[in-house]
Design an enzyme around this catalytic site. Structure first.
Site, mmCIF file in Angstrom:
data_model
loop_
_atom_site.group_PDB
_atom_site.id
_atom_site.type_symbol
_atom_site.label_atom_id
_atom_site.label_comp_id
_atom_site.label_asym_id
_atom_site.label_seq_id
_atom_site.Cartn_x
_atom_site.Cartn_y
_atom_site.Cartn_z
ATOM 1 N N ASP A 131 46.963 37.111 32.529
ATOM 2 C CA ASP A 131 45.847 37.434 33.433
ATOM 3 C C ASP A 131 45.661 36.253 34.395
ATOM 4 O O ASP A 131 46.306 35.214 34.253
ATOM 5 C CB ASP A 131 44.615 37.640 32.538
ATOM 6 C CG ASP A 131 43.382 38.115 33.291
ATOM 7 O OD1 ASP A 131 43.517 38.655 34.401
ATOM 8 O OD2 ASP A 131 42.267 37.949 32.741
ATOM 9 N N GLU B 95 46.688 34.982 39.956
ATOM 10 C CA GLU B 95 46.757 35.076 41.441
ATOM 11 C C GLU B 95 47.096 33.729 42.079
ATOM 12 O O GLU B 95 47.763 33.755 43.113
ATOM 13 C CB GLU B 95 45.418 35.618 41.969
ATOM 14 C CG GLU B 95 45.167 37.071 41.620
ATOM 15 C CD GLU B 95 44.941 37.305 40.126
ATOM 16 O OE1 GLU B 95 44.394 36.393 39.485
ATOM 17 O OE2 GLU B 95 45.326 38.363 39.616
ATOM 18 N N ASP C 195 40.338 44.635 37.712
ATOM 19 C CA ASP C 195 39.000 45.014 37.261
ATOM 20 C C ASP C 195 38.440 46.188 38.038
ATOM 21 O O ASP C 195 37.634 46.022 38.952
ATOM 22 C CB ASP C 195 38.069 43.806 37.357
ATOM 23 C CG ASP C 195 38.574 42.662 36.496
ATOM 24 O OD1 ASP C 195 39.328 42.931 35.531
ATOM 25 O OD2 ASP C 195 38.221 41.502 36.782
HETATM 26 O O1 MIG Z 1 37.405 36.580 34.616
HETATM 27 O O2 MIG Z 1 40.068 37.811 30.083
HETATM 28 O O3 MIG Z 1 41.115 41.459 34.703
HETATM 29 O O4 MIG Z 1 41.111 42.501 32.123
HETATM 30 O O5 MIG Z 1 39.412 41.279 30.246
HETATM 31 C C1 MIG Z 1 37.728 37.681 33.833
HETATM 32 C C2 MIG Z 1 38.898 38.437 30.480
HETATM 33 C C3 MIG Z 1 39.046 37.438 33.163
HETATM 34 C C4 MIG Z 1 39.951 39.522 33.937
HETATM 35 C C5 MIG Z 1 40.874 40.644 33.583
HETATM 36 C C6 MIG Z 1 40.255 41.428 32.460
HETATM 37 C C7 MIG Z 1 40.030 40.541 31.272
HETATM 38 C C8 MIG Z 1 39.124 39.367 31.652
HETATM 39 N N1 MIG Z 1 39.715 38.645 32.789
#
Ligand code: MIG
Length: 807
Positions: free
Chosen positions: A408, A411, A490
């Site tokens: 995750d 980016e 999200d």
């Molecule tokens: O700032 O890891 O898109 O799927 O549950 C949020 C926590 C960070 C974003 C991801 C989401 C995930 C969440 N993450």
């Protein structure tokens, strides 16, 4: 020079971003040098090199003093898979021209403009103005006919047709995004254009912040450009849109065959916070007989949100949990973010520091940015040795039996405003194939997430070389699918987002991203019972099928809204498992031809004008058409079935022709249609993919023109298939009057399938047939189902290659 200045005045009007700095147009052609399959053209301000990689794939590269250095591509891996034609360049007084046999390239001399033409001289696409540069930035303008439509560009959320809109490529953590939010998580600078049934594509291989404008700034031209880096693009000529995607993915790579379990149903939430809760979720699935293969662990399993650590107070026996759930047919996928806490004593930090693996500031100091663990450092993923080090950190998880990792925040997302990412000035080291250089974040931002996922994929592969790794990534650039599946970040638990699942994933598919999905049920907020049920129904036909939700939202597992909803949801998740032979065969095909499993209608029916922009319906593989109800308050709606005949998947009966099919699907019914001419393999329900199906393989035969189907099977998790250890069969059928003949050809039987019997269900019989023969011999024991208009015959697996005749 005077001319250039005049040209600049013209462009100033066209480009709203033009500040006081000057856009300099490329000018007139001053020289031409031809080579066996390329031509180099000099103009006042630039050199342009045009390479015919194949008769339908052309690479165009501009070099001007300030911008282009032609660095090695992060995306292109398959340029050698093409066969370059020999071309004869014909210079004449006003243009330079050559033909590849399939298309013609014409470069007008005053000023330099490029056009692609069909052999008979029709324009496929042509520069509307000469390309122009402004410092390190550049822009290309092309003519935009009124009937041309534009698709692709990755995860752009909105209508699949991008006409009249403009987009930016800059990987962005976009919590709360909605229709029209741009940019989003991924940067895929590839689009496919379709006009009057004919397609071409353009891939701008440029990792900097780029932009595409399909008629927002101007009605009769579209444009693309970038803030920096090379003006280096590839042109792909169809005219079949499938050919465009096949060539583009031959260039940038395709999705490798995923492990079978990753096509099963997957359950997630932010977060299952304790080991006990994870075990409870797993046993709920099993005791309720809702099939599932994967449970995700979000950041709360970690100790103080430090990647590669485990909070032992909440997960005291993590290893045992992985093992026991593994025995129950569950894979556990932990999230592992790329930000590492800056904390002496924390092993990844100490090791990374010692190995000089982190991204630095321009002054040579360590770049530190705040993310989940607090002040954090970031591996320099574009550096092969740092990526290898990152990959080695997965050894412990891998040894425990962890088969997949969720990346995750890549980016990369950094908790700073307003940019929410690293400063553009940080220094990245690029080390690839012996090449070594440094650059800044402007160039690396959009590939950082891809290289992060790549490091994870390669690390998992190194620690278990026999097993196909599974990685899930949020950020992407073309080629990311070589390493990871993806989801759309999200989304929200709203009908709007449920509907957007379709165009967003269709766009990703056209862009090369086959293995993609959305958070089923929605991430932000909580869905109503109906919305979750409908989303679980739709999810059956999304390549990556995962239910996920944010912290603080209500529980979102399939059983949370009572027995009526649970029963419907179970039935659809079962349908996903019953369709696995079709789905797995589709993914295997995609690994060879790059075509997405989830397809816009135009991909199969490019000439049907009324289907071009349809993004409420889609095809799943070639043969299934899905037409969900996409608005909460919609009553009956029309399903636009493409040309040819279609069967209703649920009733098995042919859909009456025209005028139109109206549906008003009840809560438990998702409209699904099957192309007349399809042969769909299905299997008995299993609770997870490690369970051997019990019963016959089913072949659903829907007689019609071009009747065929195929089936691929292997062990589902190793690379033995690369050494021919697979099963492959192809089926055809022929029908005339009340007679149907079904034939099968087994192309490979090196892998032994699970079935001993095959149940053929042949649709389209208005009355019972007189008899059935197999290999010329009369067989009995078949049945006729009046309601479904279908004949059912079960034969031993070995008899499958005998021709079956029903008349
Ligand atoms: O700032 O890891 O898109 O799927 O549950 C949020 C926590 C960070 C974003 C991801 C989401 C995930 C969440 N993450």
């Amino acid at each position: 020079m005077k001319k250039t200045v005049r040209a600049f005045c013209l462009y100033l009007v066209l480009i709203p971003v033009a500040s006081s700095a000057q856009w300099v147009s490329v000018g007139n052609v001053t020289g031409v040098q031809s080579n066996p399959s390329s031509v180099e053209i000099s103009a006042a301000e630039v050199k342009v090199r045009i390479d015919a990689l194949s008769p339908r794939v052309i690479r165009v590269r501009y070099t001007n003093g300030t911008s282009a250095v032609h660095r090695e591509s992060f995306a292109v891996v398959g340029a050698q898979s093409f066969h370059a034609p020999t071309i004869q360049v014909q210079p004449n007084s006003d243009a330079v021209e050559f033909s590849t046999g399939v298309l013609r390239v014409r470069v007008t001399k005053s000023p330099l403009r490029i056009a692609f033409l069909t052999p008979s001289g029709d324009t496929i696409t042509a520069d509307a103005a000469p390309a122009a540069f402004q410092g390190s930035a550049f822009r290309v303008w092309k003519q935009m006919p009124i009937d041309e439509h534009y698709f692709g560009l990755g995860d752009k959320a909105g209508p699949i047709d991008h006409r009249d809109q403009a987009f930016t490529m800059w990987n962005t953590d976009a919590y709360g995004w909605r229709s029209g939010t741009d940019p989003l998580y991924k940067s895929i600078p590839f689009f496919l254009a379709l006009r009057a049934g004919a397609a071409y594509g353009i891939f701008l291989d440029n990792t900097y912040r780029s932009s595409f404008d399909f008629g927002k700034a101007s009605r009769d031209r579209y444009s693309f450009g970038s803030d920096g880096g090379d003006l280096d693009y590839y042109f792909f000529y169809g005219p079949d849109p499938k050919q465009v995607i096949a060539d583009y993915t031959a260039l940038v790579g395709r999705t490798p065959l995923p492990p079978l379990w990753s096509l099963g149903y997957q359950q997630s939430r932010y977060s299952y916070e304790t080991e006990a809760r994870v075990r409870e979720i797993a046993s709920e699935f099993r005791s309720r007989h809702i099939p599932a293969d994967v449970i995700y662990l979000d950041i709360d399993y970690e100790s103080e949100r430090r990647p590669f650590t485990i909070d032992r107070t909440r997960f005291p026996n993590f290893e045992g949990m992985v093992r026991e759930l593994g025995a129950a047919g569950f894979k556990l996928i932990p999230i592992v973010d790329l930000h590492l806490k800056q904390e002496p004593g924390y092993k990844p930090y100490d090791e990374g520091l010692a190995g000089d693996h982190f991204v630095k500031n321009a002054d040579g100091s360590l770049y530190v940015g705040p993310v989940w663990p607090g002040p954090s450092v970031f591996p320099d993923f574009t550096r092969a040795s740092s990526r290898a080090w990152w990959g080695s950190l997965f050894q412990e998880f891998s040894a425990m039996g962890v088969r997949g990792i969720w990346n995750d925040m890549n980016e990369p997302s950094v908790f700073v405003s307003p940019d929410k990412t690293m400063p553009l000035t940080v220094v990245h080291r690029v080390q690839e194939n012996g090449e070594s250089r440094t650059t800044d974040h402007r160039e690396i931002h959009n590939v950082f997430g891809m290289e992060n996922a790549r490091g994870t994929y390669e690390g998992l592969l190194r620690s278990k070389p026999d097993l196909r790794p599974f990685v899930l990534t949020r950020a992407a650039y073309p080629g990311s699918w070589r390493y990871a599946a993806t989801w759309t970040g999200d989304n929200s638990a709203t009908w709007e987002h449920y509907r957007l699942s379709i165009p967003t994933l269709l766009s990703l598919g056209v862009s090369g991203y086959t293995f993609s999905g959305v958070d089923v049920g929605g991430y932000a907020g909580s869905p109503t019972a109906e919305l979750l049920t409908r989303w679980i129904e739709l999810g059956v036909f999304l390549p990556f099928y995962r239910n996920h939700t944010e912290k603080g939202s209500r529980d979102q597992e399939p059983w949370v809204h009572g027995p009526e909803h649970e029963a419907i949801r179970r039935r659809y998740i079962e349908l996903r498992y019953r369709l696995l032979p079709y789905i797995y065969t589709g993914m295997e095909e995609a690994s060879r031809d790059g075509l997405p499993l989830m397809r816009p209608l135009f991909l199969e029916y490019p000439s049907s004008k009324d289907l071009v922009t349809n993004d409420r319906e889609f095809l799943f593989g070639r043969d299934l058409l899905i037409a969900p109800k996409v608005q909460e308050t919609m009553d009956a709606y029309t399903v636009n079935l493409p040309e040819g005949s279609w069967y209703d998947f649920w009733t098995g009966v042919a859909v009456p022709k025209a005028p139109a099919v109206h549906v008003d699907p009840a809560l438990d019914s998702l409209p699904i249609y099957v192309r007349a001419g399809a042969i769909i393999p299905m299997q008995p329900v299993v609770q997870n993919t490690t369970e051997v199906p019990h019963g016959p393989l089913q072949l659903l035969v829907y007689p019609g023109p071009d009747c065929r189907g195929s089936l691929y099977l292997d062990d589902g998790e190793t690379f033995a298939y690369q050494h021919n250890q697979f099963y492959r069969a192809e089926f055809t059928c022929q029908s005339s009057g009340q007679e149907v003949r079904v034939r099968a050809q087994v192309l490979s039987s090196a892998f032994r399938p699970w079935w001993t019997e095959i149940n053929l269900i042949v649709a389209g019989f208005d009355s019972a047939p007189a008899g059935v023969t197999a290999g010329g011999k009369i067989i009995t024991g078949w049945t006729y189902d009046q309601a479904r208009h279908a004949v059912s015959i079960t034969v031993p697996a070995a008899a499958i290659t005998q021709e079956l005749v029903i008349r």
